[in-house]
Design an enzyme around this catalytic site. Structure first.
Site, PDB file in Angstrom:
ATOM      1  N   HIS A   1       0.922 -11.113  -0.347  1.00 59.89           N
ATOM      2  CA  HIS A   1      -0.278 -11.165  -1.179  1.00 59.89           C
ATOM      3  C   HIS A   1      -0.026 -11.820  -2.538  1.00 59.89           C
ATOM      4  O   HIS A   1      -0.949 -11.887  -3.351  1.00 59.89           O
ATOM      5  CB  HIS A   1      -0.814  -9.741  -1.374  1.00 59.89           C
ATOM      6  CG  HIS A   1       0.167  -8.863  -2.097  1.00 59.89           C
ATOM      7  ND1 HIS A   1       1.384  -8.517  -1.563  1.00 59.89           N
ATOM      8  CD2 HIS A   1       0.126  -8.290  -3.314  1.00 59.89           C
ATOM      9  CE1 HIS A   1       2.041  -7.764  -2.423  1.00 59.89           C
ATOM     10  NE2 HIS A   1       1.308  -7.615  -3.497  1.00 59.89           N
ATOM     11  N   ASP A   2       1.200 -12.250  -2.790  1.00 56.04           N
ATOM     12  CA  ASP A   2       1.539 -12.872  -4.075  1.00 56.04           C
ATOM     13  C   ASP A   2       1.887 -14.351  -3.960  1.00 56.04           C
ATOM     14  O   ASP A   2       2.037 -15.020  -4.988  1.00 56.04           O
ATOM     15  CB  ASP A   2       2.760 -12.166  -4.694  1.00 56.04           C
ATOM     16  CG  ASP A   2       2.482 -10.731  -5.085  1.00 56.04           C
ATOM     17  OD1 ASP A   2       1.342 -10.435  -5.493  1.00 56.04           O
ATOM     18  OD2 ASP A   2       3.412  -9.909  -4.980  1.00 56.04           O
TER      19      ASP A   2
ATOM     20  N   ASN B   1     -17.900   0.159   4.824  1.00 58.64           N
ATOM     21  CA  ASN B   1     -19.106   0.738   4.214  1.00 58.64           C
ATOM     22  C   ASN B   1     -19.991  -0.278   3.491  1.00 58.64           C
ATOM     23  O   ASN B   1     -20.910   0.091   2.768  1.00 58.64           O
ATOM     24  CB  ASN B   1     -18.735   1.883   3.253  1.00 58.64           C
ATOM     25  CG  ASN B   1     -17.851   1.390   2.116  1.00 58.64           C
ATOM     26  OD1 ASN B   1     -17.575   0.185   2.021  1.00 58.64           O
ATOM     27  ND2 ASN B   1     -17.409   2.286   1.266  1.00 58.64           N
TER      28      ASN B   1
ATOM     29  N   GLU C   1      11.154  -4.561  -3.201  1.00 60.94           N
ATOM     30  CA  GLU C   1      10.634  -5.872  -3.568  1.00 60.94           C
ATOM     31  C   GLU C   1      11.358  -6.336  -4.821  1.00 60.94           C
ATOM     32  O   GLU C   1      11.228  -5.728  -5.887  1.00 60.94           O
ATOM     33  CB  GLU C   1       9.141  -5.812  -3.865  1.00 60.94           C
ATOM     34  CG  GLU C   1       8.570  -7.203  -4.072  1.00 60.94           C
ATOM     35  CD  GLU C   1       7.581  -7.345  -5.226  1.00 60.94           C
ATOM     36  OE1 GLU C   1       6.817  -8.323  -5.221  1.00 60.94           O
ATOM     37  OE2 GLU C   1       7.576  -6.516  -6.136  1.00 60.94           O
TER      38      GLU C   1
ATOM     39  N   ASP D   1       2.961   1.653  -0.153  1.00 64.25           N
ATOM     40  CA  ASP D   1       3.501   0.922  -1.304  1.00 64.25           C
ATOM     41  C   ASP D   1       3.792   1.945  -2.396  1.00 64.25           C
ATOM     42  O   ASP D   1       2.973   2.813  -2.659  1.00 64.25           O
ATOM     43  CB  ASP D   1       2.426  -0.070  -1.791  1.00 64.25           C
ATOM     44  CG  ASP D   1       3.007  -1.367  -2.273  1.00 64.25           C
ATOM     45  OD1 ASP D   1       3.891  -1.318  -3.140  1.00 64.25           O
ATOM     46  OD2 ASP D   1       2.567  -2.435  -1.793  1.00 64.25           O
TER      47      ASP D   1
ATOM     48  N   ASP E   1     -19.453  -2.376   1.010  1.00 64.38           N
ATOM     49  CA  ASP E   1     -19.342  -2.677  -0.428  1.00 64.38           C
ATOM     50  C   ASP E   1     -18.562  -3.968  -0.691  1.00 64.38           C
ATOM     51  O   ASP E   1     -18.292  -4.321  -1.839  1.00 64.38           O
ATOM     52  CB  ASP E   1     -18.738  -1.503  -1.204  1.00 64.38           C
ATOM     53  CG  ASP E   1     -17.297  -1.204  -0.794  1.00 64.38           C
ATOM     54  OD1 ASP E   1     -16.764  -1.912   0.081  1.00 64.38           O
ATOM     55  OD2 ASP E   1     -16.705  -0.258  -1.354  1.00 64.38           O
TER      56      ASP E   1
ATOM     57  N   ASP F   1     -13.875  -4.000   5.929  1.00 61.95           N
ATOM     58  CA  ASP F   1     -14.742  -3.120   5.128  1.00 61.95           C
ATOM     59  C   ASP F   1     -15.598  -2.298   6.077  1.00 61.95           C
ATOM     60  O   ASP F   1     -16.231  -2.849   6.982  1.00 61.95           O
ATOM     61  CB  ASP F   1     -15.612  -4.002   4.220  1.00 61.95           C
ATOM     62  CG  ASP F   1     -16.627  -3.192   3.437  1.00 61.95           C
ATOM     63  OD1 ASP F   1     -16.418  -1.972   3.275  1.00 61.95           O
ATOM     64  OD2 ASP F   1     -17.621  -3.787   2.985  1.00 61.95           O
TER      65      ASP F   1
ATOM     66  N   ASP G   1     -11.271  -1.055   3.405  1.00 59.86           N
ATOM     67  CA  ASP G   1     -10.958   0.355   3.162  1.00 59.86           C
ATOM     68  C   ASP G   1     -10.161   0.939   4.323  1.00 59.86           C
ATOM     69  O   ASP G   1      -9.905   0.259   5.323  1.00 59.86           O
ATOM     70  CB  ASP G   1     -12.250   1.145   2.903  1.00 59.86           C
ATOM     71  CG  ASP G   1     -13.337   0.796   3.894  1.00 59.86           C
ATOM     72  OD1 ASP G   1     -13.001   0.683   5.096  1.00 59.86           O
ATOM     73  OD2 ASP G   1     -14.505   0.593   3.499  1.00 59.86           O
TER      74      ASP G   1
ATOM     75  N   ASP H   1       7.686  -1.437  -5.134  1.00 64.07           N
ATOM     76  CA  ASP H   1       7.233  -2.576  -5.930  1.00 64.07           C
ATOM     77  C   ASP H   1       8.220  -2.924  -7.046  1.00 64.07           C
ATOM     78  O   ASP H   1       8.703  -2.047  -7.758  1.00 64.07           O
ATOM     79  CB  ASP H   1       5.874  -2.187  -6.549  1.00 64.07           C
ATOM     80  CG  ASP H   1       5.190  -3.352  -7.238  1.00 64.07           C
ATOM     81  OD1 ASP H   1       4.885  -4.331  -6.557  1.00 64.07           O
ATOM     82  OD2 ASP H   1       4.963  -3.267  -8.461  1.00 64.07           O
TER      83      ASP H   1
HETATM   84  C1  NOJ Z   1       4.531  -7.121  -7.289  1.00 59.94           C
HETATM   85  C2  NOJ Z   1       3.283  -6.988  -6.487  1.00 59.94           C
HETATM   86  O1  NOJ Z   1       3.483  -7.507  -5.201  1.00 59.94           O
HETATM   87  C3  NOJ Z   1       2.207  -7.730  -7.254  1.00 59.94           C
HETATM   88  O2  NOJ Z   1       1.048  -7.900  -6.497  1.00 59.94           O
HETATM   89  C4  NOJ Z   1       1.955  -6.978  -8.524  1.00 59.94           C
HETATM   90  O3  NOJ Z   1       1.013  -7.671  -9.307  1.00 59.94           O
HETATM   91  C5  NOJ Z   1       3.238  -6.819  -9.339  1.00 59.94           C
HETATM   92  N1  NOJ Z   1       4.351  -6.427  -8.528  1.00 59.94           N
HETATM   93  C6  NOJ Z   1       3.063  -5.782 -10.404  1.00 59.94           C
HETATM   94  O4  NOJ Z   1       2.977  -4.500  -9.810  1.00 59.94           O
END
Ligand code: NOJ
Length: 544
Positions: free
Chosen positions: A335-336, A34, A274, A109, A36, A32, A40, A211
């Site tokens: 991140h999932d 700034n 993905e 992305d 918040d 970050d 960023d 995505d």
């Molecule tokens: C896959 C992404 O990696 C995930 O983070 C997102 O919630 C879903 N697709 C929906 O876009």
């Protein structure tokens, strides 16, 4: 033992995305600038020296487009701009320039399956049934009794259909109701995305991670999805049905090929898809002539048992699946999904890094894994992820893997002078970049050494395999380029192990995950190595 003679020694003119290593940044959580509490673009810019020191080749940034953030950027309301939370277009250009000035690549992305429900396209589409954009989304009548058109489920909980009282129809959403699915059968939608791809390619981005492409099309006649045979009571209700009629539909392949043609107009760009699909369903994403996606993400390490037999089988199965033109790739986390250090345990984190960075195929690393960051328990009142909010109690929430990167021992681990949007991990005072940089035995320094070794050794970056096998708890494989053969042995158990290497003598040890180089008895006729518990090694083999 599985020998592989088909995929030896790749062409030396390999592209950057074949030789290189991709590093995923979740922009909310990297740096970050700034105060918040949310990362960023200027923050990423400030940390490029780190990425260069680490030795990665490309940066993939999760979405930074304007978004109401219902799904933290995966709900886009303008595809050709930057959300003020992350900065401005000028910040983006400055970042892209700085990345390129360091000879790194930038991957954005792309979210084509759905928009935000606040996207101007959807505002128009829902305004009336006659609106020219009505058909840009998937609208259907209710059943006679008012129920949704079929049984399809949202990935994020509940039905995949939301009723629009104003126009008296349902719209389809594979994810949140705030993420209405676009209708990819409509040529205007396709044309709009051509414009978006060109917009960013013209601005210099080197590729896209696309995505959830498997969701792009649904069965036109809306057949019900059948029950998922693997679903057990107690499993998440979102997985109760198979996704037979909602994913992987044949209409997808021409779209992927079309994007590829568009990418090929430019030089040296990459498309990464993905799609969480079984190994035997990955091939079509490459296109039948290698004319679709360059790198269909391979997530199979994420679900594989962390033991030598299943991993050796997976690698061999994946290699067998690859079409002749298909370049492999591997992912350990994102991140999932749960952090790798949490999945395999801290003692195996170094082996996991060694595996990812020595397998054949482009590796994608996830920020913070190089420090061994683990899943962070999020107190209920701090949960941010809509998935966890909608389908609580099944461990689906992704906040634990999206916590701030730890840089040093200053406030909030140097991530932000303000209150971070998610809590920093508990051991940040020792598990941070500064601390690990000055510790020669750290995971960070091992990762850096592995990246340097991969860059130096063509056998590792673009070579083939000369054998993949499990020796008890030890996963072994040999990478080869010309006469140079490199052995990797990973002891996946918490006990010492001994591996016989008939016909393969070690010339020198290039790297170990920890401790002294393994003992190689020279008094016996069969060469062998001994590994300490959880130890991995990379070694150069003597000429055959
Ligand atoms: C896959 C992404 O990696 C995930 O983070 C997102 O919630 C879903 N697709 C929906 O876009």
């Amino acid at each position: 033992m599985i020998e592989d003679h088909d995929h030896k020694d790749h062409d030396h003119r390999a592209t950057w995305w074949q030789r290189g290593v991709i590093y995923q940044i979740y922009p909310r959580s990297f740096q970050d600038s700034n105060g918040d509490g949310v990362g960023d673009l200027a923050g990423i810019l400030a940390r490029l020296d780190y990425l260069q020191w680490l030795g990665v080749d490309a940066v993939w940034i999760s979405p930074v487009y304007p978004s109401p953030m219902a799904d933290f950027g995966y709900d886009v309301s303008d595809y050709c701009n930057i959300d003020p939370l992350f900065g401005t277009m000028a910040d983006f250009d400055a970042l892209a320039d700085a990345i390129h000035a360091r000879s790194l690549k930038l991957i954005m992305d792309l979210v084509p399956n759905h928009t935000s429900d606040r996207h101007p396209w959807f505002n128009e589409s829902r305004a009336s049934r006659e609106n020219p954009k009505r058909d840009w989304y998937v609208w259907r009548d209710a059943k006679r009794d008012g129920a949704p058109p079929n049984n399809w489920l949202s990935e994020f909980g509940g039905p995949a259909w939301t009723w629009d009282a104003h126009t008296q129809q349902y719209y389809y959403h594979a994810y949140l109701s705030a993420q209405p699915d676009l209708n990819w059968r409509n040529p205007d939608v396709r044309a709009a995305f051509d414009g978006i791809l060109k917009f960013w390619f013209d601005r210099g981005v080197d590729g896209f991670r696309i995505d959830t492409v498997q969701h792009l099309f649904e069965d036109e006649s809306l057949r019900d999805n059948p029950p998922n045979p693997d679903w057990r009571p107690g499993d998440a209700p979102t997985a109760a049905l198979s996704r037979l009629y909602t994913t992987d539909r044949p209409e997808l392949w021409p779209v992927l090929k079309h994007w590829r043609q568009l990418a090929d107009i430019y030089q040296d760009r990459v498309l990464i898809s993905e799609a969480y699909v079984p190994v035997d369903k990955l091939a079509p994403y490459y296109g039948d002539r290698g004319d679709a996606v360059h790198l269909p993400f391979n997530f199979h390490l994420i679900g594989c048992d962390w033991s030598a037999g299943p991993l050796a089988d997976l690698i061999a199965r994946y290699e067998r699946m690859l079409p002749p033109h298909g370049w492999p790739n591997w992912v350990l986390g994102n991140h999932d999904r749960a952090r790798i250090a949490s999945r395999v345990g801290p003692a195996q984190a170094a082996n996991a890094a060694m595996l990812l960075l020595t397998l054949r195929g482009t590796p994608t690393m996830y920020y913070g894994d190089e420090l061994g960051m683990t899943n962070v328990a999020i107190p209920p009142d701090q949960v941010r992820d809509p998935w966890e909010k909608n389908v609580a109690g099944y461990g689906l929430g992704r906040d634990p893997v999206r916590t701030p990167m730890a840089w040093d021992t200053s406030a909030n681990a140097g991530f932000s002078p303000g209150l971070p949007w998610l809590p920093v991990h508990a051991d940040w005072k020792t598990r941070n970049v500064d601390a690990q940089r000055s510790d020669p035995a750290s995971l960070l320094n091992l990762t850096r050494a592995l990246l340097a070794l991969r860059r130096r050794e063509s056998a590792l970056s673009i070579g083939g395999y000369d054998g993949i096998w499990a020796a008890g708890p030890v996963l072994c494989y040999v990478r080869q380029s010309g006469a140079r053969r490199i052995l990797v042995c990973l002891n996946l158990a918490d006990r010492a192990a001994h591996v016989a290497l008939p016909g393969r003598a070690i010339e020198s040890v290039l790297l170990t995950t920890d401790g002294p180089p393994p003992f190689q008895p020279n008094s016996v006729s069969v060469p062998a190595i001994s590994l300490s518990p959880n130890q991995g090694i990379v070694a150069l083999l003597k000429d055959a």
